[in-house]
Design a protein around this motif. Structure first.
Motif, PDB file in Angstrom:
ATOM      1  N   GLY A  12      42.420  11.513   7.916  1.00  0.00           N
ATOM      2  CA  GLY A  12      43.547  10.740   8.451  1.00  0.00           C
ATOM      3  C   GLY A  12      43.986   9.750   7.376  1.00  0.00           C
ATOM      4  N   PRO A  13      44.846   8.801   7.721  1.00  0.00           N
ATOM      5  CA  PRO A  13      45.354   7.881   6.701  1.00  0.00           C
ATOM      6  C   PRO A  13      44.262   7.090   5.986  1.00  0.00           C
ATOM      7  N   ILE A  14      43.238   6.662   6.715  1.00  0.00           N
ATOM      8  CA  ILE A  14      42.240   5.804   6.051  1.00  0.00           C
ATOM      9  C   ILE A  14      41.267   6.656   5.229  1.00  0.00           C
ATOM     10  N   GLY A  15      40.966   7.870   5.702  1.00  0.00           N
ATOM     11  CA  GLY A  15      40.132   8.759   4.899  1.00  0.00           C
ATOM     12  C   GLY A  15      40.826   9.109   3.587  1.00  0.00           C
ATOM     13  N   LEU A  16      42.116   9.429   3.660  1.00  0.00           N
ATOM     14  CA  LEU A  16      42.849   9.780   2.434  1.00  0.00           C
ATOM     15  C   LEU A  16      42.967   8.567   1.512  1.00  0.00           C
ATOM     16  N   ALA A  17      43.213   7.395   2.098  1.00  0.00           N
ATOM     17  CA  ALA A  17      43.308   6.185   1.273  1.00  0.00           C
ATOM     18  C   ALA A  17      41.970   5.914   0.578  1.00  0.00           C
ATOM     19  N   THR A  18      40.875   6.135   1.291  1.00  0.00           N
ATOM     20  CA  THR A  18      39.538   5.932   0.695  1.00  0.00           C
ATOM     21  C   THR A  18      39.344   6.893  -0.479  1.00  0.00           C
ATOM     22  N   ALA A  19      39.783   8.143  -0.272  1.00  0.00           N
ATOM     23  CA  ALA A  19      39.635   9.148  -1.324  1.00  0.00           C
ATOM     24  C   ALA A  19      40.477   8.785  -2.556  1.00  0.00           C
ATOM     25  N   ILE A  20      41.678   8.286  -2.324  1.00  0.00           N
ATOM     26  CA  ILE A  20      42.538   7.883  -3.459  1.00  0.00           C
ATOM     27  C   ILE A  20      41.898   6.696  -4.187  1.00  0.00           C
ATOM     28  N   GLU A  21      41.390   5.743  -3.391  1.00  0.00           N
ATOM     29  CA  GLU A  21      40.679   4.596  -4.001  1.00  0.00           C
ATOM     30  C   GLU A  21      39.531   5.104  -4.881  1.00  0.00           C
ATOM     31  N   ALA A  22      38.788   6.101  -4.374  1.00  0.00           N
ATOM     32  CA  ALA A  22      37.635   6.623  -5.121  1.00  0.00           C
ATOM     33  C   ALA A  22      38.091   7.213  -6.453  1.00  0.00           C
ATOM     34  N   ARG A  23      39.186   7.979  -6.416  1.00  0.00           N
ATOM     35  CA  ARG A  23      39.688   8.563  -7.664  1.00  0.00           C
ATOM     36  C   ARG A  23      40.151   7.453  -8.616  1.00  0.00           C
ATOM     37  N   MET A  24      40.785   6.411  -8.056  1.00  0.00           N
ATOM     38  CA  MET A  24      41.245   5.304  -8.902  1.00  0.00           C
ATOM     39  C   MET A  24      40.062   4.592  -9.563  1.00  0.00           C
ATOM     40  N   ALA A  25      38.889   4.689  -8.911  1.00  0.00           N
ATOM     41  CA  ALA A  25      37.682   4.072  -9.485  1.00  0.00           C
ATOM     42  C   ALA A  25      36.936   5.065 -10.380  1.00  0.00           C
ATOM     43  N   GLY A  26      37.516   6.254 -10.589  1.00  0.00           N
ATOM     44  CA  GLY A  26      36.913   7.240 -11.491  1.00  0.00           C
ATOM     45  C   GLY A  26      35.811   8.076 -10.857  1.00  0.00           C
ATOM     46  N   LEU A  27      35.744   8.096  -9.503  1.00  0.00           N
ATOM     47  CA  LEU A  27      34.693   8.860  -8.813  1.00  0.00           C
ATOM     48  C   LEU A  27      35.226  10.221  -8.377  1.00  0.00           C
ATOM     49  N   SER A  28      34.335  11.221  -8.314  1.00  0.00           N
ATOM     50  CA  SER A  28      34.751  12.518  -7.762  1.00  0.00           C
ATOM     51  C   SER A  28      34.655  12.413  -6.242  1.00  0.00           C
ATOM     52  N   VAL A  29      35.594  13.092  -5.536  1.00  0.00           N
ATOM     53  CA  VAL A  29      35.636  12.911  -4.087  1.00  0.00           C
ATOM     54  C   VAL A  29      36.136  14.162  -3.382  1.00  0.00           C
ATOM     55  N   THR A  30      35.499  14.449  -2.232  1.00  0.00           N
ATOM     56  CA  THR A  30      35.898  15.561  -1.365  1.00  0.00           C
ATOM     57  C   THR A  30      36.188  14.995   0.019  1.00  0.00           C
ATOM     58  N   VAL A  31      37.279  15.488   0.630  1.00  0.00           N
ATOM     59  CA  VAL A  31      37.615  15.076   2.000  1.00  0.00           C
ATOM     60  C   VAL A  31      37.481  16.294   2.905  1.00  0.00           C
ATOM     61  N   VAL A  32      36.752  16.146   4.010  1.00  0.00           N
ATOM     62  CA  VAL A  32      36.638  17.234   4.996  1.00  0.00           C
ATOM     63  C   VAL A  32      37.479  16.854   6.217  1.00  0.00           C
ATOM     64  N   GLU A  33      38.431  17.707   6.565  1.00  0.00           N
ATOM     65  CA  GLU A  33      39.343  17.419   7.680  1.00  0.00           C
ATOM     66  C   GLU A  33      39.712  18.753   8.348  1.00  0.00           C
ATOM     67  N   PRO A  34      39.592  18.822   9.695  1.00  0.00           N
ATOM     68  CA  PRO A  34      39.882  20.107  10.341  1.00  0.00           C
ATOM     69  C   PRO A  34      41.356  20.473  10.410  1.00  0.00           C
ATOM     70  N   ARG A  35      42.238  19.459  10.396  1.00  0.00           N
ATOM     71  CA  ARG A  35      43.659  19.756  10.640  1.00  0.00           C
ATOM     72  C   ARG A  35      44.470  19.799   9.356  1.00  0.00           C
ATOM     73  N   GLY A  36      45.565  20.571   9.414  1.00  0.00           N
ATOM     74  CA  GLY A  36      46.413  20.737   8.227  1.00  0.00           C
ATOM     75  C   GLY A  36      47.403  19.587   8.084  1.00  0.00           C
ATOM     76  N   VAL A  37      48.012  19.501   6.914  1.00  0.00           N
ATOM     77  CA  VAL A  37      48.999  18.451   6.618  1.00  0.00           C
ATOM     78  C   VAL A  37      50.362  18.906   7.152  1.00  0.00           C
TER      79      VAL A  37
END
Ligand SMILES: Cc1cc2nc3c(=O)[nH]c(=O)nc-3n(C[C@H](O)[C@H](O)[C@H](O)COP(=O)(O)OP(=O)(O)OC[C@H]3O[C@@H](n4cnc5c(N)ncnc54)[C@H](O)[C@@H]3O)c2cc1C
Length: 345
Positions: A12-37
């Motif tokens: 959802g919005p906060i999971g995706l925002a967390t993932a973007i934050e992680a990439r901005m911090a140079g971390l590798s990140v995977t998001v698991v979500e059942p529903r499509g965009v």
């Protein structure tokens, strides 16, 4: 097995925002979500000025309709406060989700379709089992799976909730916005939020106890019912709740909770996204610093105003003083303005 730095459960919005934050911090990140965009969800869709600023930091500027402030109304009484420093925006959930997902993809977030149903962790990593039988492993696991979080339960962080259970319903109408303020109509039984989300569309969210009838709630505000009469309904009714979700703590070993999953009070102040974005930012700062214990403190700091104001307003709305809320706000415009400015930060 491949181990990513961060595994986010819930896109959802906060999971995706967390993932973007992680990439901005140079971390590798995977998001698991059942529903499509794009994912739709019951929401008032008002982005407070602070939420827009937080999204901007992530490189996101979602299109929508200006929100100039908040207007509390009850019968023929009303009180308006215009945001002092920056405008807010009404943004359809599907639009917000699409731009977040595009940004996540652009910065290198791996998106996996799936549902997590169990967790395990040891000293070095945490792993999530998906319902298709596969497992994902990471150094840190972030639960961003919403009000009914599986991660919260699996990590042993859920706490039972007592008291009144409140829910939300929303629908959209093909109508040119007639007000640049979010209108909050207080009726004896519910609150109705009218948010402009486009030049020809408004969203109307109804918050109230279980079994609140959407049409009846709209009819209980005759001026609003008049405006919506004969307007095409552009989305089906969606609901969410119960709102109130409690947690014993926000971290358990290598598992960290953000967004609604980390505990939620109510949608009455329309701040879920702003507060969730702030949590996403501090969660990744603490992970990047290798200091998850600090997240607990930071979570309390960034949610303090939300928890206090929202609990206070829900309690007032549930008391004999409910009918005095709008008249009181009207007679104390300075206090009402200060509260709205606090939400806007
Ligand atoms: C009626 C209503 C009005 C609101 N009005 C406003 C408003 O005007 N402004 C505002 O800022 N906020 C508002 N909110 C609050 C806001 O909608 C939430 O705070 C926000 O959606 C939280 O985002 P999230 O990413 O934490 O959770 P969600 O948006 O719920 O996303 C969670 C995601 O996790 C996924 N998921 C769930 N379980 C699993 C699993 N087991 N495995 C993998 N994925 C899973 C779900 O599919 C979902 O996509 C409102 C809420 C309601 C209900």
């Amino acid at each position: 097995m491949h181990v990513t730095d961060v595994l986010v459960v819930g896109g959802g919005p906060i999971g995706l925002a967390t993932a973007i934050e992680a990439r901005m911090a140079g971390l590798s990140v995977t998001v698991v979500e059942p529903r499509g965009v794009p994912i739709d969800k019951a929401c008032g869709e008002g982005l407070m000025p602070g939420a827009l600023a937080a999204l901007e930091r992530l490189g996101i500027d979602p299109p929508g309709h200006v929100i100039a402030g908040i207007s509390y109304q009850a019968g023929d009484r009303r009180v308006d406060h215009a945001f002092r420093h920056r405008l807010g925006r009404g943004v359809r959930r599907t639009t917000l989700h699409r731009v977040l997902a595009e940004r996540a993809e652009a910065v290198g977030v791996e998106l996996v379709r799936g549902t997590v149903d169990a967790l395990q962790q040891d000293d070095d990593s945490a792993s999530a089992r998906l319902t298709d039988g596969t497992t994902r492993r990471a150094h840190w696991l972030v639960g961003a799976d919403g009000l009914h979080s599986t991660v919260r339960t699996e990590a042993g962080l859920a706490l039972p909730v007592r008291g009144t259970r409140r829910f939300g319903l929303r629908r959209h109408f093909a109508a040119a916005p007639w007000n640049e303020f979010v209108e909050v109509h207080w009726t004896p039984a519910a609150e109705l939020y009218v948010t402009p989300v486009g030049d020809g569309e408004v969203g109307v969210a109804v918050l109230g106890p279980q079994h609140t009838d959407y049409d009846e709630a709209v009819r209980s505000v005759p001026a609003l019912a008049d405006r919506l009469r004969d307007r095409a309904i552009t989305t089906s009714t969606r609901g969410a709740g119960p709102f109130h979700q409690r947690t014993t703590a926000r971290t358990a070993g290598r598992v960290i909770l953000v967004g609604d999953a980390s505990g939620y009070v109510d949608a009455i102040t329309g701040e879920g996204i702003r507060v969730g974005l702030a949590q996403a930012r501090v969660a990744i700062e603490c992970i990047a610093a290798g200091n998850p214990a600090r997240y607990e403190r930071e979570w309390r700091r960034v949610t303090r105003n939300f928890r206090m104001l929202t609990s206070g307003l829900v309690a007032l709305g549930d008391s004999p003083l409910r009918s005095a809320i709008v008249p009181l706000a009207r007679s104390l415009p300075g206090v009402y303005g200060a509260v709205v400015e606090r939400l806007a930060r």
